[in-house]
Design a protein around this motif. Sequence first.
Motif, PDB file in Angstrom:
ATOM      1  N   TYR A 144       0.739  -1.149  -0.053  1.00 24.77           N
ATOM      2  CA  TYR A 144      -0.006   0.016  -0.183  1.00 24.77           C
ATOM      3  C   TYR A 144       0.845   1.306   0.073  1.00 24.77           C
ATOM      4  CZ  TYR A 144       0.540  -0.264   4.935  1.00 24.77           C
ATOM      5  OH  TYR A 144       1.353  -0.522   6.387  1.00 24.77           O
ATOM      6  N   THR A 145       0.208   2.253  -0.379  1.00 26.13           N
ATOM      7  CA  THR A 145       0.876   3.646  -0.519  1.00 26.13           C
ATOM      8  C   THR A 145      -0.174   4.550   0.080  1.00 26.13           C
ATOM      9  OG1 THR A 145       0.229   4.165  -2.437  1.00 26.13           O
ATOM     10  CG2 THR A 145       2.425   3.084  -2.562  1.00 26.13           C
ATOM     11  N   MET A 146       0.390   5.721   0.524  1.00 23.74           N
ATOM     12  CA  MET A 146      -0.755   6.673   1.056  1.00 23.74           C
ATOM     13  C   MET A 146      -0.014   8.146   0.942  1.00 23.74           C
ATOM     14  SD  MET A 146      -2.654   6.491   4.653  1.00 23.74           S
ATOM     15  CE  MET A 146      -1.334   6.699   5.856  1.00 23.74           C
ATOM     16  N   ARG A 147      -0.835   8.947   0.056  1.00 25.19           N
ATOM     17  CA  ARG A 147      -0.049  10.258  -0.416  1.00 25.19           C
ATOM     18  C   ARG A 147       1.186  10.190  -1.018  1.00 25.19           C
ATOM     19  NH1 ARG A 147      -1.877  14.367   4.625  1.00 25.19           N
ATOM     20  NH2 ARG A 147      -4.123  13.935   4.330  1.00 25.19           N
ATOM     21  N   GLY A 148       1.543   9.158  -1.759  1.00 24.12           N
ATOM     22  CA  GLY A 148       2.685   8.853  -2.502  1.00 24.12           C
ATOM     23  C   GLY A 148       3.840   8.293  -1.765  1.00 24.12           C
ATOM     24  N   MET A 149       3.461   8.100  -0.398  1.00 22.72           N
ATOM     25  CA  MET A 149       4.392   7.190   0.367  1.00 22.72           C
ATOM     26  C   MET A 149       4.105   5.698   0.486  1.00 22.72           C
ATOM     27  SD  MET A 149       5.452   9.780   3.410  1.00 22.72           S
ATOM     28  CE  MET A 149       6.494  11.412   3.114  1.00 22.72           C
ATOM     29  N   GLY A 150       5.325   4.997   0.476  1.00 24.21           N
ATOM     30  CA  GLY A 150       5.211   3.330   0.666  1.00 24.21           C
ATOM     31  C   GLY A 150       4.926   3.100   2.236  1.00 24.21           C
ATOM     32  N   ALA A 151       4.597   1.851   2.017  1.00 29.54           N
ATOM     33  CA  ALA A 151       4.064   1.141   3.329  1.00 29.54           C
ATOM     34  C   ALA A 151       5.645   1.244   4.494  1.00 29.54           C
ATOM     35  CB  ALA A 151       3.653  -0.263   3.334  1.00 29.54           C
ATOM     36  N   ASP A 152       6.462   1.170   3.968  1.00 29.07           N
ATOM     37  CA  ASP A 152       7.798   1.494   4.759  1.00 29.07           C
ATOM     38  C   ASP A 152       8.173   2.810   5.212  1.00 29.07           C
ATOM     39  OD1 ASP A 152       8.683   2.285   2.217  1.00 29.07           O
ATOM     40  OD2 ASP A 152      10.525   0.983   2.109  1.00 29.07           O
ATOM     41  N   GLN A 153       7.066   3.847   4.871  1.00 25.35           N
ATOM     42  CA  GLN A 153       7.455   5.253   5.266  1.00 25.35           C
ATOM     43  C   GLN A 153       6.200   5.758   5.954  1.00 25.35           C
ATOM     44  OE1 GLN A 153       7.638   6.496   0.812  1.00 25.35           O
ATOM     45  NE2 GLN A 153       9.127   7.941   1.782  1.00 25.35           N
ATOM     46  N   ILE A 154       5.371   4.705   6.331  1.00 24.30           N
ATOM     47  CA  ILE A 154       3.991   4.781   7.102  1.00 24.30           C
ATOM     48  C   ILE A 154       4.039   4.089   8.143  1.00 24.30           C
ATOM     49  CG2 ILE A 154       1.557   4.563   6.862  1.00 24.30           C
ATOM     50  CD1 ILE A 154       1.987   4.760   3.810  1.00 24.30           C
ATOM     51  N   GLY A 155       3.754   4.683   9.286  1.00 24.00           N
ATOM     52  CA  GLY A 155       3.935   3.990  10.791  1.00 24.00           C
ATOM     53  C   GLY A 155       2.789   2.922  10.837  1.00 24.00           C
ATOM     54  N   LEU A 156       2.937   1.826  11.567  1.00 25.21           N
ATOM     55  CA  LEU A 156       1.864   1.104  11.787  1.00 25.21           C
ATOM     56  C   LEU A 156       2.105   0.449  13.167  1.00 25.21           C
ATOM     57  CD1 LEU A 156      -0.573  -0.961  10.850  1.00 25.21           C
ATOM     58  CD2 LEU A 156       1.199  -2.455  10.213  1.00 25.21           C
ATOM     59  N   SER A 157       0.953   0.697  14.027  1.00 24.70           N
ATOM     60  CA  SER A 157       1.007  -0.118  14.995  1.00 24.70           C
ATOM     61  C   SER A 157      -0.213  -0.703  15.746  1.00 24.70           C
ATOM     62  CB  SER A 157       1.122   1.269  16.248  1.00 24.70           C
ATOM     63  OG  SER A 157       0.131   2.347  16.413  1.00 24.70           O
ATOM     64  N   ALA A 158      -0.211  -1.362  16.699  1.00 27.85           N
ATOM     65  CA  ALA A 158      -1.370  -2.078  17.301  1.00 27.85           C
ATOM     66  C   ALA A 158      -1.429  -2.075  18.710  1.00 27.85           C
ATOM     67  CB  ALA A 158      -1.332  -3.487  17.039  1.00 27.85           C
ATOM     68  N   ASP A 159      -2.340  -1.287  19.282  1.00 31.41           N
ATOM     69  CA  ASP A 159      -2.391  -1.068  21.226  1.00 31.41           C
ATOM     70  C   ASP A 159      -1.170  -0.564  21.292  1.00 31.41           C
ATOM     71  OD1 ASP A 159      -4.922  -2.623  21.200  1.00 31.41           O
ATOM     72  OD2 ASP A 159      -3.712  -4.401  20.517  1.00 31.41           O
ATOM     73  N   GLY A 160      -0.518   0.489  20.671  1.00 33.26           N
ATOM     74  CA  GLY A 160       0.635   1.245  21.142  1.00 33.26           C
ATOM     75  C   GLY A 160       2.072   0.326  20.708  1.00 33.26           C
ATOM     76  N   ILE A 161       1.810  -0.826  20.240  1.00 31.90           N
ATOM     77  CA  ILE A 161       3.237  -1.538  19.860  1.00 31.90           C
ATOM     78  C   ILE A 161       3.476  -1.292  18.254  1.00 31.90           C
ATOM     79  CG2 ILE A 161       4.209  -3.620  19.741  1.00 31.90           C
ATOM     80  CD1 ILE A 161       2.590  -4.969  21.685  1.00 31.90           C
ATOM     81  N   PRO A 162       4.585  -0.827  17.850  1.00 29.89           N
ATOM     82  CA  PRO A 162       5.265  -0.822  16.640  1.00 29.89           C
ATOM     83  C   PRO A 162       5.137  -2.086  15.812  1.00 29.89           C
ATOM     84  CG  PRO A 162       7.159  -0.326  17.967  1.00 29.89           C
ATOM     85  CD  PRO A 162       5.735  -0.336  18.829  1.00 29.89           C
TER      86      PRO A 162
END
Length: 740
Positions: A95-113
């Motif tokens: 996935y991308t978001m606003r031209g940035m790839g997934a490795d440029q977008i933070g992903l967390s679950a319940d505060g865990i990266p």
Amino acid sequence: MKTFEKKLLSVSVLSILLSATAQAQSVDVGVVSVKGQALGGGMMVQEDTPKARSVVTSDALNSNPSAGNALDKIAKVPGLQMSSTDSSGISGLNYTMRGMGADQIGLSADGIPLNDSGNYAVYPNLLGDSENISQVFVTQGSAEVDGPHIGSSGGNIGLSTKRPDKNAGLFVEQKFGSNDLKKTFARIETGQIGNFSAWLSASHTTADKWKGQGDLESNRVEANAFYKADNGNTSSLIVKYNKQENYQYNSVKKSDFDASPNPDGTTGHKADYSSNPTNSKYYQYARNPFENLNVSFTQDLILSDSFKATIQPYYYWGNGGGATESKTLNTSSKSNLYDLKNVINTQKFYRPSMTTTWRPGVTVKAKWDLNDQHSLSAGYWYERARQRQTQPFIYTDNGIPRDVWAESNQFIDAKGQVVQGRNQLTITPAQRVWLQDAWYVSPKVTLLGGLAWENVERKGNNFGSLSTTAYTKQAKYNELLPNFSAKYQLNDQHQFFYNLSKNMRAPQSYVLYNADDSISLKPELSLNQELGWRYQTQDMLLSATAFNMHYKNRQISSQNGSGDDLMINAGKVDSRGVELEWSGNLPYNMNYYTSYSYTDSQQKGMAVKKGVSLPTVGKQTPNTSKNVFTAGIGYDNRTWSWNFSGNYTGPFYGDLTNDEKISGRTTFDFAAGVHVPVKGNFVKDVTLSFGVNNIFDKEYLASAKTVQINSKTTGTATGSAPLYNIGEERTFVISLSAKL
């Protein structure tokens, strides 16, 4: 599974059942403030946050009968362009978001990266069962000030685990679908026992690959316990464990996708790995075993009427990896480390890239309501990730690896050493300190201002391999990250907001091991501005956001004049656009949801490959479609429900020079279900659902898995064809669930 991991899992599950702790959304970075009911079937909620943000609730996640993970089920939100390798929920995603790839977008679950600590990649096996998720939120342009991320120069995606129910019970679900998909899920609730409640779930998913040979399997155990003391303090323990043994899908060149299929299955619209055991890309070599465990313990403390604190230690452990083709060793290979005279030159080995990660961390934060106008928040996050990466050579029998986990049957040289194609240990201590003030100027005006300081270290230990000698390297990165936002509440319906934030992405761990001066690469820095308007009533929600994101020091992989890999600074990128989201209720139990994104993401810097400056200035960033539109209409009378939606994703490029353009596509999905309340002593209610994705069986290339700098040769910079993920064919799923 190793004995140690089995014991660790047993202890974790036992501790859940015996401890009086747990909670779902204490440090779940960015809990949504919901003023009213969710609309659009749970695809949109009333929002107060003064920044662009979309929220998908459990209603929308659960009404989607597919076996997909939580990210698969939020693909319709504006700004996000997502594709998955298949609908099992346990294969790859992009996935991308606003031209940035997934490795440029933070992903967390319940505060865990959840992003990989080394290269920031995202893997489906870390996402858990979507049945246990209460909501997913997407901040399209900026990570939260307290976000536990070192690789987020773009926005943030957060998952929140559901809290235990107050009533005891059992929820069971069985899914069947295309390609022999089967998913069995069960969750038992203790109900409220005094101040304590908990749930424990397990799932088993299997499927055949929809293209090529091989199958997929995943087993999960998850749990959540919650304790609320009489004084209002809460404690929480969340544990999630997953083990999978998958065969990988092959990504292909556009030319292979366009070509006629061959008997080996490696060209055509369903191209995959070879079915010929003599081929080095035989499907038995394309394996992806992985095992991971997440544990978080959260305590919310009410220290006074105006002062609250949260403490959350967590731990992540993961082990696994994979390969895509066989490798050979040669007695003539030059190596200062190994003696290869016992090599049989024609022998094929399975050589997976294996990674073991140990990742402990802690977040501590406090909120102090100074008076009616000011609320002060402060916090500290620390993590020390260790990542061991190896590439042993595993013996095979007739093209089948003897041990896909690479724990045995390793090739040992004449000196008694395990031969490694890669042998590294990366240690990444990271910390963030932040302070933020919320100023309630008046009932209509709210201002937020904050400052964070982030510090990241990379410590690399290369123990030596077939191609390298032993050495150590290290680098440090730190940055001050201010943010400001304002909200103006004109009346009960109209809300305006402005957001300005600075984000940092520390260089990937590759800089420690790549050639030349990769270690001197600067952090990627972005400045995100948003101006938005929301119109919110009980029956309709409408949001419009204009954004302008500027980031510099773009980090990409390239090659030097000798063809060695290195990380380079590709300059600046400007990303501008508009995001619209609209949902609501209609008469006769109808509802609707639609979203639109326009993204103009242009590269302002010139990429360099093998000493050649390439024409990237003014070109669109890869994997980014300028126009994405989704529209859906549904019906729900609490007994019968259905939803029909369509998605248009415009053309995109697979390389930085925009030499290779991929056509856009339009796909349609449909889901329907019937919910039957049962007044029995045993079964409480039953739900039967049916869904079909890609109704008209559209054939398309979904995304570029391997983006290239240039597809066409320029001087000494040889062109390389991007590799693409193929969009999945039409699939269906039937789901039957019951509460007992």
